[in-house]
Design a protein around this motif. Sequence first.
Motif, PDB file in Angstrom:
ATOM      1  N   GLY A 119       0.847  -1.184   0.000  1.00  0.00           N
ATOM      2  CA  GLY A 119       0.000   0.000   0.000  1.00  0.00           C
ATOM      3  C   GLY A 119       0.884   1.235   0.000  1.00  0.00           C
ATOM      4  N   PHE A 120       0.600   2.163  -0.902  1.00  0.00           N
ATOM      5  CA  PHE A 120       1.375   3.403  -1.008  1.00  0.00           C
ATOM      6  C   PHE A 120       0.485   4.601  -0.695  1.00  0.00           C
ATOM      7  CE2 PHE A 120       3.611   0.605  -3.924  1.00  0.00           C
ATOM      8  CZ  PHE A 120       4.929   0.863  -3.632  1.00  0.00           C
ATOM      9  N   LYS A 121       1.047   5.563   0.003  1.00  0.00           N
ATOM     10  CA  LYS A 121       0.338   6.809   0.297  1.00  0.00           C
ATOM     11  C   LYS A 121       1.314   7.955   0.207  1.00  0.00           C
ATOM     12  CE  LYS A 121      -3.071   9.337   2.097  1.00  0.00           C
ATOM     13  NZ  LYS A 121      -3.198  10.464   1.214  1.00  0.00           N
ATOM     14  N   LYS A 122       0.931   8.973  -0.519  1.00  0.00           N
ATOM     15  CA  LYS A 122       1.717  10.196  -0.495  1.00  0.00           C
ATOM     16  C   LYS A 122       0.791  11.333  -0.107  1.00  0.00           C
ATOM     17  CE  LYS A 122       1.806  11.849  -5.244  1.00  0.00           C
ATOM     18  NZ  LYS A 122       2.679  12.133  -6.365  1.00  0.00           N
ATOM     19  N   ASN A 123       1.367  12.442   0.290  1.00  0.00           N
ATOM     20  CA  ASN A 123       0.577  13.580   0.761  1.00  0.00           C
ATOM     21  C   ASN A 123      -0.454  14.011  -0.281  1.00  0.00           C
ATOM     22  OD1 ASN A 123       1.996  13.716   3.175  1.00  0.00           O
ATOM     23  ND2 ASN A 123       3.505  15.137   2.338  1.00  0.00           N
ATOM     24  N   HIS A 124      -1.656  14.284   0.204  1.00  0.00           N
ATOM     25  CA  HIS A 124      -2.725  14.840  -0.622  1.00  0.00           C
ATOM     26  C   HIS A 124      -3.105  13.928  -1.791  1.00  0.00           C
ATOM     27  CE1 HIS A 124      -1.804  18.333   1.760  1.00  0.00           C
ATOM     28  NE2 HIS A 124      -0.579  18.363   1.263  1.00  0.00           N
ATOM     29  N   ALA A 125      -2.932  12.630  -1.628  1.00  0.00           N
ATOM     30  CA  ALA A 125      -3.281  11.679  -2.683  1.00  0.00           C
ATOM     31  C   ALA A 125      -3.948  10.457  -2.062  1.00  0.00           C
ATOM     32  CB  ALA A 125      -2.029  11.267  -3.453  1.00  0.00           C
ATOM     33  N   ASP A 126      -4.729   9.773  -2.867  1.00  0.00           N
ATOM     34  CA  ASP A 126      -5.383   8.553  -2.416  1.00  0.00           C
ATOM     35  C   ASP A 126      -4.369   7.423  -2.259  1.00  0.00           C
ATOM     36  OD1 ASP A 126      -7.888   9.766  -2.532  1.00  0.00           O
ATOM     37  OD2 ASP A 126      -8.261   9.091  -4.584  1.00  0.00           O
ATOM     38  N   TRP A 127      -4.744   6.434  -1.456  1.00  0.00           N
ATOM     39  CA  TRP A 127      -3.957   5.221  -1.330  1.00  0.00           C
ATOM     40  C   TRP A 127      -3.984   4.469  -2.656  1.00  0.00           C
ATOM     41  CZ3 TRP A 127      -1.041   3.178   2.523  1.00  0.00           C
ATOM     42  CH2 TRP A 127      -1.137   3.756   3.780  1.00  0.00           C
ATOM     43  N   ILE A 128      -2.883   3.815  -2.982  1.00  0.00           N
ATOM     44  CA  ILE A 128      -2.848   2.880  -4.102  1.00  0.00           C
ATOM     45  C   ILE A 128      -2.241   1.581  -3.607  1.00  0.00           C
ATOM     46  CG2 ILE A 128      -2.747   4.673  -5.885  1.00  0.00           C
ATOM     47  CD1 ILE A 128       0.257   3.991  -6.193  1.00  0.00           C
ATOM     48  N   VAL A 129      -2.491   0.510  -4.342  1.00  0.00           N
ATOM     49  CA  VAL A 129      -2.019  -0.816  -3.975  1.00  0.00           C
ATOM     50  C   VAL A 129      -1.254  -1.409  -5.144  1.00  0.00           C
ATOM     51  CG1 VAL A 129      -2.766  -3.153  -3.398  1.00  0.00           C
ATOM     52  CG2 VAL A 129      -3.920  -1.193  -2.381  1.00  0.00           C
ATOM     53  N   CYS A 130      -0.185  -2.121  -4.835  1.00  0.00           N
ATOM     54  CA  CYS A 130       0.649  -2.760  -5.847  1.00  0.00           C
ATOM     55  C   CYS A 130       0.784  -4.244  -5.506  1.00  0.00           C
ATOM     56  CB  CYS A 130       2.020  -2.086  -5.868  1.00  0.00           C
ATOM     57  SG  CYS A 130       3.203  -2.830  -6.997  1.00  0.00           S
ATOM     58  N   MET A 131       0.591  -5.082  -6.509  1.00  0.00           N
ATOM     59  CA  MET A 131       0.808  -6.522  -6.345  1.00  0.00           C
ATOM     60  C   MET A 131       1.060  -7.109  -7.727  1.00  0.00           C
ATOM     61  SD  MET A 131      -3.160  -7.702  -5.643  1.00  0.00           S
ATOM     62  CE  MET A 131      -2.647  -9.123  -4.781  1.00  0.00           C
ATOM     63  N   SER A 132       1.563  -8.338  -7.769  1.00  0.00           N
ATOM     64  CA  SER A 132       1.811  -8.953  -9.067  1.00  0.00           C
ATOM     65  C   SER A 132       0.480  -9.305  -9.726  1.00  0.00           C
ATOM     66  CB  SER A 132       2.673 -10.207  -8.919  1.00  0.00           C
ATOM     67  OG  SER A 132       1.910 -11.271  -8.390  1.00  0.00           O
ATOM     68  N   LEU A 133       0.474  -9.335 -11.033  1.00  0.00           N
ATOM     69  CA  LEU A 133      -0.738  -9.677 -11.767  1.00  0.00           C
ATOM     70  C   LEU A 133      -1.149 -11.118 -11.458  1.00  0.00           C
ATOM     71  CD1 LEU A 133      -2.838  -8.648 -13.759  1.00  0.00           C
ATOM     72  CD2 LEU A 133      -1.380  -9.480 -15.604  1.00  0.00           C
ATOM     73  N   GLU A 134      -0.181 -11.996 -11.344  1.00  0.00           N
ATOM     74  CA  GLU A 134      -0.468 -13.392 -10.999  1.00  0.00           C
ATOM     75  C   GLU A 134      -1.197 -13.482  -9.656  1.00  0.00           C
ATOM     76  OE1 GLU A 134       2.037 -17.380  -9.862  1.00  0.00           O
ATOM     77  OE2 GLU A 134       2.880 -16.034 -11.354  1.00  0.00           O
ATOM     78  N   ASP A 135      -0.715 -12.746  -8.654  1.00  0.00           N
ATOM     79  CA  ASP A 135      -1.369 -12.747  -7.342  1.00  0.00           C
ATOM     80  C   ASP A 135      -2.748 -12.099  -7.403  1.00  0.00           C
ATOM     81  OD1 ASP A 135       0.699 -14.109  -6.103  1.00  0.00           O
ATOM     82  OD2 ASP A 135       1.685 -12.276  -5.406  1.00  0.00           O
ATOM     83  N   PHE A 136      -2.888 -11.056  -8.218  1.00  0.00           N
ATOM     84  CA  PHE A 136      -4.194 -10.422  -8.394  1.00  0.00           C
ATOM     85  C   PHE A 136      -5.207 -11.426  -8.936  1.00  0.00           C
ATOM     86  CE2 PHE A 136      -7.172  -8.198 -11.230  1.00  0.00           C
ATOM     87  CZ  PHE A 136      -7.845  -7.428 -10.299  1.00  0.00           C
ATOM     88  N   PHE A 137      -4.799 -12.192  -9.957  1.00  0.00           N
ATOM     89  CA  PHE A 137      -5.695 -13.200 -10.521  1.00  0.00           C
ATOM     90  C   PHE A 137      -6.021 -14.279  -9.495  1.00  0.00           C
ATOM     91  CE2 PHE A 137      -4.165 -12.103 -15.027  1.00  0.00           C
ATOM     92  CZ  PHE A 137      -5.202 -11.205 -15.199  1.00  0.00           C
ATOM     93  N   GLU A 138      -5.055 -14.645  -8.656  1.00  0.00           N
ATOM     94  CA  GLU A 138      -5.312 -15.617  -7.597  1.00  0.00           C
ATOM     95  C   GLU A 138      -6.379 -15.092  -6.643  1.00  0.00           C
ATOM     96  OE1 GLU A 138      -5.363 -18.851  -5.102  1.00  0.00           O
ATOM     97  OE2 GLU A 138      -4.555 -18.690  -7.126  1.00  0.00           O
ATOM     98  N   LEU A 139      -6.290 -13.827  -6.258  1.00  0.00           N
ATOM     99  CA  LEU A 139      -7.325 -13.239  -5.406  1.00  0.00           C
ATOM    100  C   LEU A 139      -8.681 -13.231  -6.105  1.00  0.00           C
ATOM    101  CD1 LEU A 139      -5.628 -10.189  -3.667  1.00  0.00           C
ATOM    102  CD2 LEU A 139      -6.320 -12.344  -2.633  1.00  0.00           C
ATOM    103  N   CYS A 140      -8.697 -12.907  -7.379  1.00  0.00           N
ATOM    104  CA  CYS A 140      -9.956 -12.881  -8.133  1.00  0.00           C
ATOM    105  C   CYS A 140     -10.602 -14.259  -8.176  1.00  0.00           C
ATOM    106  CB  CYS A 140      -9.723 -12.372  -9.551  1.00  0.00           C
ATOM    107  SG  CYS A 140      -9.365 -10.606  -9.632  1.00  0.00           S
TER     108      CYS A 140
END
Length: 75
Positions: free
Chosen positions: A42-63
Amino acid sequence: DIIVPLMARLHWEIKFREKGTPRSALEQAARDAMPGQIPIVGFKKNHADWIVCMSLEDFFELCRQLPAEWLKGKT
């Protein structure tokens, strides 16, 4: 790092930075994850929304594990 008991299969790495390298943060999360955990950053910088980074393979596993009603098209 944070621990979310309801999401024990995820290993979270959290970064509060204005600049950074998502790939190196994800590599760190992968090194720190226990066997069977999916590394996610999870990434957060000032005055910006949170974003999330993960591998595409892991994303598909979650899906694949989402409840069936989440995967159906809208009617």
